[in-house]
Design a protein around this motif. Sequence first.
Motif, PDB file in Angstrom:
ATOM      1  N   SER A 160       0.822  -1.194   0.000  1.00 49.06           N
ATOM      2  CA  SER A 160       0.000   0.000   0.000  1.00 49.06           C
ATOM      3  C   SER A 160       0.865   1.256   0.000  1.00 49.06           C
ATOM      4  CB  SER A 160      -0.894  -0.002   1.236  1.00 49.06           C
ATOM      5  OG  SER A 160      -1.640   1.172   1.296  1.00 49.06           O
TER       6      SER A 160
ATOM      7  N   THR B  83      -0.670   4.221   0.445  1.00 43.46           N
ATOM      8  CA  THR B  83      -1.439   5.236   1.161  1.00 43.46           C
ATOM      9  C   THR B  83      -0.751   5.562   2.479  1.00 43.46           C
ATOM     10  OG1 THR B  83      -2.802   3.586   2.287  1.00 43.46           O
ATOM     11  CG2 THR B  83      -3.584   4.399   0.155  1.00 43.46           C
TER      12      THR B  83
ATOM     13  N   GLY C 254      -1.690   2.975   5.215  1.00 36.87           N
ATOM     14  CA  GLY C 254      -1.039   1.687   4.957  1.00 36.87           C
ATOM     15  C   GLY C 254       0.426   1.704   5.350  1.00 36.87           C
ATOM     16  N   SER C 255       1.112   2.783   5.020  1.00 36.12           N
ATOM     17  CA  SER C 255       2.525   2.905   5.402  1.00 36.12           C
ATOM     18  C   SER C 255       2.677   3.018   6.914  1.00 36.12           C
ATOM     19  CB  SER C 255       3.148   4.121   4.727  1.00 36.12           C
ATOM     20  OG  SER C 255       3.211   3.938   3.338  1.00 36.12           O
TER      21      SER C 255
END
Length: 109
Positions: free
Chosen positions: A2, A4, A7-8
């Motif tokens: 990911s 986004t 997500g990170s």
Amino acid sequence: MSATAIGSAIALFVLAALLGWVIRILTRNDTLGYGVGLGLMGITVALYLIDETKFEGLLPDIMKKLSLFDRLDTFVNGVFDLTAVVYFLSVGAFFLFLTVQSLEKRRYN
């Protein structure tokens, strides 16, 4: 993976927890392992709450910078890149250090 921000942030949070767990297992020191893990998780959450835009695409960028294959491609294409040589030597030295530490630990137990 990911790219986004959330997500990170979640991936870095999980990596911080895993690092704390590995330190706890290797050192057999609960306080150190939990302290490092919780400290890194707290820093990750605080940085995410301060400015979440810095987390967008962060994990793929980190993985690209740590990639062994991107540096190997330069050699395959016929380019001698000194930074790639230093990177490979550093990675090799790091894992040799971990191997020696593991053998030393087994010898004294």
